[in-house]
Design a protein around this motif. Structure first.
Motif, mmCIF file in Angstrom:
data_model
loop_
_atom_site.group_PDB
_atom_site.id
_atom_site.type_symbol
_atom_site.label_atom_id
_atom_site.label_comp_id
_atom_site.label_asym_id
_atom_site.label_seq_id
_atom_site.Cartn_x
_atom_site.Cartn_y
_atom_site.Cartn_z
ATOM 1 N N GLN B 179 23.497 22.132 2.859
ATOM 2 C CA GLN B 179 22.409 20.363 2.505
ATOM 3 C C GLN B 179 23.670 19.027 2.166
ATOM 4 O O GLN B 179 23.732 18.747 2.482
ATOM 5 C CB GLN B 179 22.385 21.158 0.733
ATOM 6 C CG GLN B 179 22.040 20.253 -0.484
ATOM 7 C CD GLN B 179 21.606 20.181 -1.335
ATOM 8 O OE1 GLN B 179 22.680 21.117 -2.094
ATOM 9 N NE2 GLN B 179 20.120 19.858 -1.864
ATOM 10 N N ASP B 182 24.188 17.573 4.768
ATOM 11 C CA ASP B 182 23.034 16.388 4.965
ATOM 12 C C ASP B 182 22.604 16.357 6.577
ATOM 13 O O ASP B 182 22.567 15.090 6.940
ATOM 14 C CB ASP B 182 24.282 14.583 5.317
ATOM 15 C CG ASP B 182 22.969 13.829 4.669
ATOM 16 O OD1 ASP B 182 22.366 13.853 4.223
ATOM 17 O OD2 ASP B 182 23.863 12.339 5.072
ATOM 18 N N ILE B 183 21.335 17.263 6.861
ATOM 19 C CA ILE B 183 21.020 17.723 7.826
ATOM 20 C C ILE B 183 18.868 15.953 8.002
ATOM 21 O O ILE B 183 19.065 16.505 6.675
ATOM 22 C CB ILE B 183 20.294 18.974 8.028
ATOM 23 C CG1 ILE B 183 21.792 19.634 8.673
ATOM 24 C CG2 ILE B 183 18.752 19.223 9.432
ATOM 25 C CD1 ILE B 183 21.384 20.969 8.151
ATOM 26 N N GLN B 184 19.394 15.475 8.794
ATOM 27 C CA GLN B 184 17.805 15.163 8.954
ATOM 28 C C GLN B 184 17.016 16.120 9.933
ATOM 29 O O GLN B 184 17.476 16.548 10.806
ATOM 30 C CB GLN B 184 18.409 13.958 9.664
ATOM 31 C CG GLN B 184 19.476 13.053 9.056
ATOM 32 C CD GLN B 184 19.238 12.671 7.650
ATOM 33 O OE1 GLN B 184 18.297 12.031 7.265
ATOM 34 N NE2 GLN B 184 20.052 13.168 6.601
ATOM 35 N N GLU B 185 15.867 15.840 9.465
ATOM 36 C CA GLU B 185 14.784 16.482 10.572
ATOM 37 C C GLU B 185 14.998 15.805 12.125
ATOM 38 O O GLU B 185 15.496 15.105 12.729
ATOM 39 C CB GLU B 185 13.527 15.245 9.950
ATOM 40 C CG GLU B 185 11.976 16.341 10.531
ATOM 41 C CD GLU B 185 12.065 17.677 9.955
ATOM 42 O OE1 GLU B 185 12.387 17.398 8.531
ATOM 43 O OE2 GLU B 185 11.276 17.950 10.579
ATOM 44 N N ASP B 187 17.535 17.333 13.528
ATOM 45 C CA ASP B 187 19.839 17.671 14.091
ATOM 46 C C ASP B 187 19.444 18.284 14.673
ATOM 47 O O ASP B 187 19.337 19.571 14.846
ATOM 48 C CB ASP B 187 20.455 17.399 12.373
ATOM 49 C CG ASP B 187 20.162 16.058 12.159
ATOM 50 O OD1 ASP B 187 19.974 15.062 12.790
ATOM 51 O OD2 ASP B 187 20.747 15.981 11.602
ATOM 52 N N PHE B 208 16.601 22.997 5.728
ATOM 53 C CA PHE B 208 16.547 21.137 5.284
ATOM 54 C C PHE B 208 15.750 20.563 6.930
ATOM 55 O O PHE B 208 16.502 19.105 6.694
ATOM 56 C CB PHE B 208 17.797 21.216 5.146
ATOM 57 C CG PHE B 208 18.899 21.819 4.605
ATOM 58 C CD1 PHE B 208 18.336 21.071 3.190
ATOM 59 C CD2 PHE B 208 18.809 23.268 4.101
ATOM 60 C CE1 PHE B 208 18.876 21.317 1.224
ATOM 61 C CE2 PHE B 208 19.056 22.674 2.500
ATOM 62 C CZ PHE B 208 19.415 22.489 1.341
ATOM 63 N N GLY B 209 15.461 21.078 8.187
ATOM 64 C CA GLY B 209 14.948 20.518 9.058
ATOM 65 C C GLY B 209 15.570 20.561 10.165
ATOM 66 O O GLY B 209 15.084 19.559 11.200
ATOM 67 N N LYS B 211 16.956 20.988 13.945
ATOM 68 C CA LYS B 211 15.326 21.428 15.516
ATOM 69 C C LYS B 211 16.312 22.801 15.870
ATOM 70 O O LYS B 211 15.528 24.025 16.373
ATOM 71 C CB LYS B 211 15.693 20.484 15.973
ATOM 72 C CG LYS B 211 14.281 20.942 17.019
ATOM 73 C CD LYS B 211 13.097 20.744 17.048
ATOM 74 C CE LYS B 211 11.453 20.927 18.725
ATOM 75 N NZ LYS B 211 10.784 21.412 17.650
ATOM 76 N N ASP B 255 24.811 17.309 15.424
ATOM 77 C CA ASP B 255 24.962 16.233 14.263
ATOM 78 C C ASP B 255 26.294 16.907 12.917
ATOM 79 O O ASP B 255 26.471 15.766 12.215
ATOM 80 C CB ASP B 255 23.707 15.647 13.975
ATOM 81 C CG ASP B 255 22.748 15.489 15.271
ATOM 82 O OD1 ASP B 255 23.606 14.383 15.610
ATOM 83 O OD2 ASP B 255 21.627 16.470 15.967
ATOM 84 N N THR B 303 28.777 15.095 10.017
ATOM 85 C CA THR B 303 29.208 15.921 8.950
ATOM 86 C C THR B 303 29.929 16.950 9.071
ATOM 87 O O THR B 303 28.564 18.079 10.139
ATOM 88 C CB THR B 303 27.850 15.674 8.250
ATOM 89 O OG1 THR B 303 27.194 14.422 8.155
ATOM 90 C CG2 THR B 303 28.125 16.332 6.564
#
Lengths: 274, 408
Positions: B179, B182-185, B187, B208-209, B211, B255, B303
């Motif tokens: 968490q 700060d994982i984005q869809e 990443d 958390f999304g 890839k 990322d 991050t």
């Protein structure tokens, strides 16, 4: 409004005057001898050397340098005057509630370390008994010099006492309603002044340590409803080194608490076995 | 009761000690049914965490049955089955009310010591040195649990202990590590360390999304676990980590980077030797090889999340790189009470069974040897769980002397 200045002065009625503590007896004069403290420091250093050698080395260097300076000059300044201490915590409770908790002076032993008992002796006066390290007690009478409900309490010792003291506690709402800023200012007139205060910290707490930890305990009691402790919990055998470490740094930092129960009732286990 | 006592560096003994007692009104006493050795306990074993005292009972991953409660305990009651989070929180201070549970103001009796070293004191932990409170830990038959209405999670299901035990620390810790990244869809996330926290961080990164998740370690059985949760693996003993990560991410860098190793990284080369020498000489507590790599490897503006434990001072940290690349860093002890209920629900729904990381199930008398086995990564050791009411299971050392993996 939040105090912008960091240093708070006690009001004229409360604060101690410097001339109050000229040495009287031989004991008091001895307590002001720098060599007594030098010898005690050296003893403590030797005792601790095995545990904290880099710090010990720095201490030894400092001590050697100090010896090069004229002793009287070095220690003179440190041994005069009133010891002033300050501590500040933000407590997550309204100022009025905290004022009332502090104003209940007879409840002070719950959060003040080494305070054995407090008895009210009049409308504004009380009698305090404090346990000293290594047995014995220190007793004094105290009077409230200011009572401003929800804002401030001030006090000073009255009558004959070896350690005249004075202090105040101020309660101010924190920014954005985030609790109350509680600030304690205390003054002590110790035989031996600041040097004695520092030395005291090696065996018990310094006056600053007491001021700060007592306020921390007050915060813990007000916020959490109890003061955290591990005194009385089980442990394995302690080595000699650990005992020395504890003597200097360990258990004295915690409140003494009587266990509220005996040993575990093993009913559940027995049921399972049966 | 029997309890594991820390008696010095690499010296652990199972001793018979007094049973714990209720000391404060909000205490409970727990009869421990399962406990475990955490990777962070190895820092205690190796003597690199300051303020340990001989005789300290260690261990902070435990669950069991409530035996006794203090007069101010309102919710938890005798007979309840509870999972105990490793951080101790009061529930009423500014930090608890901001859900920063591991930064609680009011649970560390030695807060003054912690302040001297860290400026301010965080919450207390079970069995993890005196700077963190000096509370007796849970590699024992009983434990005293302060603020029993705040921490322990009452469990009302019939799932076995092994599936729930890791809610005490490593599953939430890995989850918060992901968490904090700060994982984005979509990443790509790099995770250093395929120990339990790294494995749970990798599994959580997908939740958390993420890839792609790339897990870095060198022990084959650990990299196998990483593959089980769907991660790619990178053996740092065979590959240049920075170069490989650059290649694997199309020249951009991951990322997010997660340091699930902490202060005792197995560094190689002159840097690793330098760190080890300093730690041995007592000049520094920590060996930050992984942190250095993570800062250098993460993409610009990425991050770095640090669930791995650090204790003291570190140096040779490429802070210029961190600044120049504009990275974000997040770290700290896990805010356990945020995650207990949601992660319990994931386990109850069957979305994850955390027990797959267990390699060894042992009895209480076998703990001292298990520390050595776990530290040296022998016999395929990835996670050791303990039944404190059994003396020995004989499962620690395989009978034929070869590495085996017990069925999970």
């Amino acid at each position: 409004m939040i105090q912008a200045e960091i240093e708070t002065q006690l009001d004229a009625r409360t604060r101690l005057s410097v001339g109050q503590g000229e040495p009287q007896s031989t004991t008091e004069k001895a307590a002001r001898s720098p060599w007594l403290y030098a010898a005690a420091l050296a003893a403590v250093y030797l005792f601790r050397r095995q545990i904290f050698s880099p710090g010990g080395l720095m201490f030894a260097t400092g001590f050697y340098a100090a010896k090069k300076v004229k002793t009287g000059q070095l220690f003179g300044a440190a041994m005069q005057g009133v010891v002033r201490e300050q501590a500040t915590f933000t407590i997550n409770k309204p100022a009025g509630e905290l004022y009332d908790l502090w104003r209940d002076l007879e409840g002070a032993p719950r959060y003040m370390e080494s305070i054995q008992s407090v008895k009210l002796t009049g409308g504004t006066t009380s009698h305090w008994v404090m346990d000293l390290p290594g047995g014995g007690t220190l007793e004094w009478d105290s009077e409230l010099t200011a009572q401003e409900p929800g804002r401030r309490l001030a006090w000073r010792s009255i009558g004959e006492t070896p350690v005249p003291s004075a202090g105040q506690v101020a309660f101010e709402p924190a920014a954005s309603g985030r609790g109350t800023v509680v600030r304690v200012d205390q003054e002590f007139l110790l035989p031996g002044g600041k040097l004695a205060a520092t030395m005291g910290g090696l065996f018990s707490r310094t006056p600053g340590g007491f001021t700060r930890e007592n306020l921390r305990h007050f915060k813990q009691l007000a916020e959490a409803g109890e003061i955290p402790t591990t005194k009385g919990q089980p442990h394995g055998p302690r080595s000699a080194t650990t005992k020395v470490t504890q003597a200097f740094t360990g258990d004295r930092e915690q409140q003494n608490i009587e266990p509220q129960t005996g040993t575990i009732d093993h009913d559940i286990e027995r049921q399972e076995v049966a | 009761m029997k309890a594991l006592c820390w008696m010095g560096k690499e010296k652990l003994e199972v001793q018979t000690v007094d049973d714990p007692r209720i000391l404060n009104p909000q205490d409970a006493i727990i009869r421990i049914t399962r406990t475990a050795i955490c990777g962070s306990d190895l820092h205690l074993y190796d003597g690199v965490i300051p303020t340990m005292q001989s005789g300290d009972i260690i261990g902070h991953e435990f669950m069991g049955i409530v035996e006794e409660v203090g007069p101010e305990v309102k919710k938890v009651k005798r007979g309840d089955r509870v999972v105990v989070p490793f951080t101790i929180a009061c529930g009423n201070c500014f930090f608890c009310q901001s859900t920063l549970w591991s930064l609680c103001d009011n649970t560390n009796p030695n807060a003054a010591t912690a302040e001297a070293l860290y400026g301010y004191s965080g919450s207390a932990l079970y069995g993890y040195s005196h700077i963190y409170g000096g509370y007796a830990g849970g590699q024992a038959q009983y434990a005293r649990v302060p603020f029993a209405d705040v921490g322990p999670l009452v469990v009302n299901n019939d799932l076995p202990d092994d599936k729930l035990l890791f809610l005490t620390d490593i599953f939430p810790t890995g989850y918060m590590g992901a968490q904090d990244a700060d994982i984005q869809e979509g990443d790509t996330v790099a995770v250093w360390g395929a120990g339990p926290v790294g494995i749970f961080a990798a599994a959580s990164a997908f939740m958390f999304g993420a890839k792609r998740v790339i897990v870095i370690d060198r022990f084959p059985e650990r990299l196998e676990l990483a593959k089980k949760v769907g991660a790619e693996t990178l053996d740092y003993a065979k590959n240049d980590v920075l170069k490989s990560l650059r290649e694997l991410t199309g020249g951009r860098g991951p990322d997010a980077a997660i340091d699930a190793v902490g202060m005792e990284a197995h560094g190689s080369g002159p840097g690793g030797l330098y760190d080890r020498a300093k730690q041995t000489l007592g000049l520094s507590f920590d060996r930050p090889t992984v942190l250095r790599q993570a800062i250098l490897a993460v993409r610009k503006g990425g991050t770095v999340s640090i669930p791995g434990v650090y204790g003291g001072l570190i140096d040779k940290i490429p802070f210029g790189a961190a600044f120049g690349k504009g990275i974000v860093m997040k770290m700290g002890q896990t805010h356990m009470m945020r995650y207990l209920q949601p992660l319990l629900e994931r386990i109850e729904k069957g979305e994850i069974d955390p027990s797959f990381i267990i390699s060894h199930r042992i009895g209480i008398e076998e703990i001292p040897e298990a520390f050595r086995v776990f530290r040296d990564k022998k016999y395929g050791c990835t996670k050791v769980v303990i039944d404190p009411w059994t003396d020995r299971t004989g499962a620690l050392v395989p009978r034929d002397g070869t590495a085996t993996q017990q069925a999970a």
